[in-house]
Design a protein around this motif. Structure first.
Motif, PDB file in Angstrom:
ATOM      1  N   PRO A  18       0.792  -1.232   0.000  1.00 52.69           N
ATOM      2  CA  PRO A  18       0.000   0.000   0.000  1.00 52.69           C
ATOM      3  C   PRO A  18       0.826   1.285   0.000  1.00 52.69           C
ATOM      4  O   PRO A  18       0.308   2.354  -0.269  1.00 52.69           O
ATOM      5  CB  PRO A  18      -0.817  -0.112   1.281  1.00 52.69           C
ATOM      6  N   ASP A  19       2.120   1.190   0.331  1.00 52.99           N
ATOM      7  CA  ASP A  19       2.971   2.373   0.359  1.00 52.99           C
ATOM      8  C   ASP A  19       4.422   1.965   0.152  1.00 52.99           C
ATOM      9  O   ASP A  19       4.741   0.774   0.118  1.00 52.99           O
ATOM     10  CB  ASP A  19       2.797   3.157   1.666  1.00 52.99           C
ATOM     11  N   ALA A  20       5.291   2.946   0.018  1.00 53.04           N
ATOM     12  CA  ALA A  20       6.697   2.669  -0.285  1.00 53.04           C
ATOM     13  C   ALA A  20       7.434   2.004   0.875  1.00 53.04           C
ATOM     14  O   ALA A  20       8.466   1.376   0.654  1.00 53.04           O
ATOM     15  CB  ALA A  20       7.397   3.962  -0.689  1.00 53.04           C
ATOM     16  N   ASP A  21       6.911   2.115   2.087  1.00 56.76           N
ATOM     17  CA  ASP A  21       7.571   1.481   3.239  1.00 56.76           C
ATOM     18  C   ASP A  21       7.438  -0.037   3.231  1.00 56.76           C
ATOM     19  O   ASP A  21       8.199  -0.734   3.889  1.00 56.76           O
ATOM     20  CB  ASP A  21       6.982   2.001   4.554  1.00 56.76           C
TER      21      ASP A  21
ATOM     22  N   TYR B 238       2.097   9.290  -3.731  1.00 59.97           N
ATOM     23  CA  TYR B 238       2.337   9.330  -2.291  1.00 59.97           C
ATOM     24  C   TYR B 238       2.152   7.949  -1.674  1.00 59.97           C
ATOM     25  O   TYR B 238       2.934   7.511  -0.845  1.00 59.97           O
ATOM     26  CB  TYR B 238       1.375  10.305  -1.607  1.00 59.97           C
ATOM     27  N   GLU B 239       1.088   7.282  -2.056  1.00 57.20           N
ATOM     28  CA  GLU B 239       0.785   5.925  -1.599  1.00 57.20           C
ATOM     29  C   GLU B 239      -0.375   5.421  -2.446  1.00 57.20           C
ATOM     30  O   GLU B 239      -0.827   6.115  -3.347  1.00 57.20           O
ATOM     31  CB  GLU B 239       0.481   5.886  -0.089  1.00 57.20           C
ATOM     32  N   LYS B 240      -0.835   4.226  -2.165  1.00 53.68           N
ATOM     33  CA  LYS B 240      -1.807   3.542  -3.013  1.00 53.68           C
ATOM     34  C   LYS B 240      -3.051   4.368  -3.325  1.00 53.68           C
ATOM     35  O   LYS B 240      -3.575   4.317  -4.432  1.00 53.68           O
ATOM     36  CB  LYS B 240      -2.208   2.222  -2.355  1.00 53.68           C
TER      37      LYS B 240
ATOM     38  N   ILE C  61       6.948   8.447  -4.777  1.00 52.18           N
ATOM     39  CA  ILE C  61       7.677   8.036  -5.978  1.00 52.18           C
ATOM     40  C   ILE C  61       7.106   8.809  -7.159  1.00 52.18           C
ATOM     41  O   ILE C  61       5.888   8.858  -7.337  1.00 52.18           O
ATOM     42  CB  ILE C  61       7.539   6.521  -6.210  1.00 52.18           C
ATOM     43  N   LEU C  62       7.991   9.388  -7.957  1.00 52.76           N
ATOM     44  CA  LEU C  62       7.577  10.079  -9.169  1.00 52.76           C
ATOM     45  C   LEU C  62       7.963   9.233 -10.375  1.00 52.76           C
ATOM     46  O   LEU C  62       9.118   8.792 -10.485  1.00 52.76           O
ATOM     47  CB  LEU C  62       8.243  11.450  -9.285  1.00 52.76           C
ATOM     48  N   ILE C  63       6.986   8.986 -11.239  1.00 52.63           N
ATOM     49  CA  ILE C  63       7.239   8.267 -12.482  1.00 52.63           C
ATOM     50  C   ILE C  63       6.659   9.077 -13.638  1.00 52.63           C
ATOM     51  O   ILE C  63       5.720   9.846 -13.451  1.00 52.63           O
ATOM     52  CB  ILE C  63       6.636   6.841 -12.465  1.00 52.63           C
ATOM     53  N   GLY C  64       7.224   8.893 -14.796  1.00 50.26           N
ATOM     54  CA  GLY C  64       6.694   9.523 -15.999  1.00 50.26           C
ATOM     55  C   GLY C  64       5.938   8.488 -16.819  1.00 50.26           C
ATOM     56  O   GLY C  64       6.340   7.324 -16.865  1.00 50.26           O
ATOM     57  N   ARG C  65       4.854   8.924 -17.432  1.00 52.27           N
ATOM     58  CA  ARG C  65       4.094   8.002 -18.265  1.00 52.27           C
ATOM     59  C   ARG C  65       4.974   7.550 -19.429  1.00 52.27           C
ATOM     60  O   ARG C  65       5.555   8.373 -20.130  1.00 52.27           O
ATOM     61  CB  ARG C  65       2.818   8.667 -18.771  1.00 52.27           C
ATOM     62  N   ARG C  66       5.081   6.242 -19.587  1.00 59.66           N
ATOM     63  CA  ARG C  66       5.884   5.606 -20.638  1.00 59.66           C
ATOM     64  C   ARG C  66       7.365   5.956 -20.544  1.00 59.66           C
ATOM     65  O   ARG C  66       8.067   5.988 -21.546  1.00 59.66           O
ATOM     66  CB  ARG C  66       5.339   5.949 -22.024  1.00 59.66           C
TER      67      ARG C  66
END
Length: 157
Positions: A51-54, A105-107, A133-138
């Motif tokens: 559910p989260d990065a932890d 931020y979380e789920k 976590i920051l992600i970019g689309r594709r």
């Protein structure tokens, strides 16, 4: 409907805080997802179970040590009067400013914006620094911010 209005977003204050207010044009480009859509994106792009990065599992791409290439201190840049992200982050992420990004931020709490908007408002986003976590689309590159003031630069599968 996939997005909440910013007025409906429980953490709206991080973008309108008196110490770091953002212009209307930037605010209009910060789009929190509903909990249902956030959950779907988290499951698809971060973790099917955690559910989260932890609590990332060892089989989640983000839970694998080899996914993360470098650790950079972000806290000093956040506390400074300069608006830019740390140089190492800007050298690592070379996306166009209009690249859609998901700040996770979380789920149940994911925000969509663009890389250009994130670069301008990153200090606001990091009022909550509990493992987003920051992600970019594709895009393969990813950033994982921790509450110790570091950001991990990595590549996702």
């Amino acid at each position: 409907m996939n997005h909440l209005s910013l007025d409906e977003y429980p953490r709206k204050w991080i973008f309108t805080h008196a110490s770091m207010p953002l212009p209307e044009g930037i605010l209009a480009s910060i789009k929190p997802f509903t909990q249902a859509r956030s959950s779907q994106l988290w499951r698809e792009h971060i973790s099917a179970m955690s559910p989260d990065a932890d609590r990332l599992a060892s089989d989640d791409w983000a839970g694998k040590e080899e996914s993360w290439k470098e650790s950079v201190l972000w806290q000093e840049a956040w506390e400074s009067d300069e608006p830019e992200l740390p140089e190492e982050v800007l050298a690592f992420i070379t996306w166009e400013d209009n690249t859609p990004v998901y700040f996770c931020y979380e789920k149940y709490n994911v925000i969509e914006t663009t890389w250009g908007v994130f670069k301008q408002a990153w200090k606001n986003f990091l009022f909550f620094d509990d493992g987003p976590i920051l992600i970019g689309r594709r895009k393969k590159e990813a950033l994982w911010f921790d509450s110790e003031g570091y950001v991990q630069l990595g590549l996702r599968e």
